[in-house]
Design an enzyme around this catalytic site. Structure first.
Site, PDB file in Angstrom:
ATOM      1  N   PRO A 165       5.262  -5.843   6.417  1.00  0.00           N
ATOM      2  CA  PRO A 165       4.829  -4.635   7.070  1.00  0.00           C
ATOM      3  C   PRO A 165       4.563  -4.995   8.490  1.00  0.00           C
ATOM      4  O   PRO A 165       3.992  -6.019   8.861  1.00  0.00           O
ATOM      5  CB  PRO A 165       3.383  -4.132   6.329  1.00  0.00           C
ATOM      6  CG  PRO A 165       3.498  -4.758   5.171  1.00  0.00           C
ATOM      7  CD  PRO A 165       4.185  -6.260   5.190  1.00  0.00           C
ATOM      8  N   GLU A 166       5.002  -4.034   9.368  1.00  0.00           N
ATOM      9  CA  GLU A 166       4.902  -4.061  10.795  1.00  0.00           C
ATOM     10  C   GLU A 166       3.559  -3.069  11.507  1.00  0.00           C
ATOM     11  O   GLU A 166       3.017  -2.409  10.498  1.00  0.00           O
ATOM     12  CB  GLU A 166       6.005  -4.128  11.476  1.00  0.00           C
ATOM     13  CG  GLU A 166       7.228  -5.061  11.015  1.00  0.00           C
ATOM     14  CD  GLU A 166       8.490  -4.934  11.474  1.00  0.00           C
ATOM     15  OE1 GLU A 166       8.589  -4.437  12.718  1.00  0.00           O
ATOM     16  OE2 GLU A 166       9.594  -5.276  10.973  1.00  0.00           O
TER      17      GLU A 166
END
Length: 289
Positions: A2-3
């Protein structure tokens, strides 16, 4: 992994559902889920019990919940590493356990539980002391991470200077969380596509104007992704209610191998990069000589 947009979606969900609630018990169902908490599962559970979860916070791709209550020192937080498949889910009490449930946190109000679910067990939870860095209180393990473009105190001029100081490829510099945080492989490829830059271009060879443009595109694309709940390619990334984001439908470069560039019609190509993949348009983003 996840960013920034995906982690921010989870942070908002945690802030809405667990802030202000007192922890009654913590059940660790898999030791790898708290391996970063070196004193072990019993200490983790005992120190969390009775504490109040305060605000959920984030810097870049790093997520934590401030704590207050018996056993706290001069500030403490529960740090969450989502890894490749970590999920923070808010579930009504009595809901059947998820197959890969690793940690269950129940509350004194007997309301919905907070569950950490992680199929691949690369993520985990840990307790961390709070330190002050540049006027901001952060968990110790996050202290070296730079501010991200959504931070109110983010300095784009300083970030551009930091990027241009690196004698390395611009994509490698963009992924360096000590320069600008929050950008990962997906949004790096998208912002490079928008800026018409190949990721192998030297960071120190970019003009200040071009580096500023690139950083602006990174900010824009992450804001757009946030508005669509982030990017989900499978069921592993979800918000606290188990819902997937849908920004993957808007991606112009990342994951679009063999598809036509929406700007010029050339076929998007995939190239290896740092044990990952880079996606770019060979016409709009020519390789440096």
């Amino acid at each position: 992994m996840p960013e920034l947009p995906e982690v921010e979606v989870v942070r908002r969900g945690l802030d809405a559902h667990v802030s202000g609630r007192v922890i009654s018990a913590v059940e660790v169902l898999h030791p790898r889920a708290i391996r970063r908490h070196l004193p072990g599962a019993a200490d983790f559970s005992a120190r969390l019990s009775g504490q109040t979860m305060l605000a959920a916070r984030r810097r870049g791709k790093y997520l934590w919940v401030d704590l207050d209550g018996p056993g706290t020192t001069d500030g403490e937080a529960m740090l969450a590493h989502l890894g490749m498949s970590g999920q923070m889910l808010v579930q009504p009490s009595g809901t059947p356990d998820e197959k890969h449930l690793r940690v269950r946190i129940t509350f004194a109000d007997q309301g919905p539980e907070l569950r950490f679910v992680d199929q691949r067990t690369f993520g985990g939870l840990a307790l961390s002391d709070i330190v002050e860095v540049d006027g901001t209180r952060l968990p110790g393990p996050v202290a070296h991470i730079a501010r991200d473009p959504m931070d109110p105190r983010f300095d784009p001029v300083a970030a551009v200077k930091a990027l241009r100081s690196k004698r390395t490829e611009i994509k490698r510099a963009l992924l360096d969380q000590t320069l600008v945080s929050g950008v990962g492989n997906i949004y790096a490829d998208e912002s490079l596509w928008r800026a018409k830059l190949h990721g192998l271009r030297r960071a120190d060879k970019l003009t200040a104007a071009k580096a500023t443009e690139l950083l602006g595109h990174a900010t824009d694309v992450m804001n757009e992704a946030l508005g669509q709940g982030g990017t989900s390619f499978d069921a592993l990334y979800v918000n606290v209610n188990g819902q997937s984001g849908y920004f993957d439908r808007s991606l112009a470069a990342y994951g679009q191998e063999h598809e036509p560039c929406t700007r010029c019609g050339a076929i998007i190509v995939r190239e290896p990069f740092m044990n990952r993949s880079s996606f770019s348009c060979p016409v709009c983003q020519p390789k440096p000589r």
